[in-house]
Design a protein around this motif. Structure first.
Motif, short mmCIF file in Angstrom:
data_model
loop_
_atom_site.label_atom_id
_atom_site.label_comp_id
_atom_site.label_asym_id
_atom_site.label_seq_id
_atom_site.Cartn_x
_atom_site.Cartn_y
_atom_site.Cartn_z
N GLY A 255 0.81 -1.22 0.00
CA GLY A 255 0.00 0.00 0.00
C GLY A 255 0.84 1.27 0.00
O GLY A 255 0.49 2.25 -0.66
N LYS A 256 1.96 1.23 0.73
CA LYS A 256 2.79 2.44 0.82
C LYS A 256 3.25 2.93 -0.56
O LYS A 256 2.98 4.07 -0.93
N PRO A 257 3.92 2.08 -1.36
CA PRO A 257 4.34 2.60 -2.68
C PRO A 257 3.19 2.77 -3.68
O PRO A 257 3.27 3.62 -4.55
N MET A 258 2.10 1.97 -3.54
CA MET A 258 1.05 2.01 -4.57
C MET A 258 -0.08 2.99 -4.23
O MET A 258 -0.61 3.66 -5.09
N TRP A 259 -0.49 3.03 -2.97
CA TRP A 259 -1.57 3.93 -2.57
C TRP A 259 -1.02 5.22 -1.98
O TRP A 259 -1.74 6.20 -1.86
N GLY A 260 0.23 5.13 -1.49
CA GLY A 260 0.82 6.29 -0.83
C GLY A 260 0.60 6.29 0.67
O GLY A 260 0.96 7.23 1.35
N ALA A 261 0.00 5.21 1.21
CA ALA A 261 -0.20 5.14 2.66
C ALA A 261 -0.08 3.69 3.11
O ALA A 261 -0.52 2.79 2.40
N TYR A 262 0.51 3.49 4.29
CA TYR A 262 0.59 2.13 4.83
C TYR A 262 -0.80 1.60 5.18
O TYR A 262 -1.11 0.46 5.00
N TRP A 263 -1.61 2.50 5.72
CA TRP A 263 -2.90 2.03 6.23
C TRP A 263 -4.01 3.01 5.88
O TRP A 263 -3.82 4.23 5.97
#
Lengths: 246, 50
Positions: free
Chosen positions: A115-123
């Motif tokens: 999620g961090k690299p793809m959505w920009g957020a860990y959670w």
């Protein structure tokens, strides 16, 4: 039929037949894991949008599937416990919970690392992520209840009741991506008539999923057999068995 | 070979996930083995008390 089932699940008989099941599922897990790793790391393409992070899917999705599959195995053991009070099933509940919790945590953390690299957020507090987190807490609850009573059988029954109540969360996890507008993507594999993943990505995913399941059963048998010896330590068959190995 | 470890710039995320997976698989196995040993020991001790 019932006498057959009863014999099948009798501690002594279970201990005998589960030995070969443990062995073969271990072998299967190692084989599938080797082939699966080869495909997922070396012989599959990078995604045109996700790049190399698509490789995270080959461990994230099998872990997430196993987190729910393990719950269904635990729920089956819980129902058998509540109806027939079969000892082997009672033991299975706590063992499934420990393994299930570890894979639920793995699914959540690998999801965060994607999620961090793809959505920009860990959670994000999205329905899929939240319901999977609830699953983790259900597993913790079952583990805690199994060990909360002096009488192990009472603990198993309490854990069984929580497990059965918690089944309601499984369809919520599965359909969360359809019922709510989630950031998490929809299903790509469970549409069997027309899976929207290309075979070059579907094959490593399915092999890894099978490898995880084989590993789950190998570990479940290993754990359950050991616990069974402890609970049955005063019976003649365990005493005879341990005397032979000395 | 360097490309393989580089993972298109996502090495931390991709290898992090595979490392954690390996960790969970191994830890589960080690804990189960330790637990079995401990149980066998415990049964031994309990039977000696009798």
């Amino acid at each position: 039929m019932f006498t057959f089932l009863h014999k099948f699940a009798s501690p002594q008989y279970f201990y005998a037949w589960s030995a070969s099941w443990q062995k073969w599922s271990s072998i299967l897990a190692v084989l599938l894991m080797s082939v699966g790793l080869y495909y997922s790391l070396l012989n599959s393409p990078a995604d045109y949008q996700q790049g190399e992070t698509v490789r995270i899917m080959y461990v994230h999705v099998p872990a997430a599937w196993l987190s729910m599959f393990g719950y269904m195995v635990m729920a089956s053991a819980a129902i058998v416990t509540l109806i027939w009070r079969i000892k082997v099933a009672e033991i299975m509940i706590g063992q499934c919970a420990v393994i299930g919790a570890s894979f639920t945590a793995l699914a959540l953390i690998t999801g965060m690392l994607w999620g961090k690299p793809m959505w920009g957020a860990y959670w994000v507090w999205d329905a899929r992520l939240t319901s999977e987190l609830v699953l983790l807490f259900l597993y913790f609850g079952v583990i805690a209840l199994s060990g909360a009573f002096d009488d192990e059988r009472a603990g198993a029954r309490a854990a069984a009741i929580l497990t059965v109540v918690g089944i309601v969360n499984i369809p919520i996890i599965h359909y969360s991506v359809e019922w709510w507008n989630t950031l998490h993507q929809g299903p790509t594999v469970s549409k069997f008539d027309s899976p929207s993943a290309h075979p070059s990505m579907l094959i490593p995913l399915l092999i890894m999923a099978l490898a995880f399941k084989a590993y789950f059963f190998a570990l479940l048998f290993k754990r359950a057999r050991a616990e069974l010896l402890l609970r049955e330590r005063n019976t003649s068959w365990v005493k005879a068995l341990l005397k032979d190995t000395e | 070979m360097n490309d393989f470890f580089h993972m298109g710039g996502y090495a931390f995320y991709v290898w992090g996930c595979y490392g954690l997976t390996a960790g969970v698989l191994l830890a589960n196995l080690i804990f189960a083995t330790m637990r079995r040993k401990r149980i066998l020991q415990q049964i031994q001790e309990l039977s000696e008390e009798d």
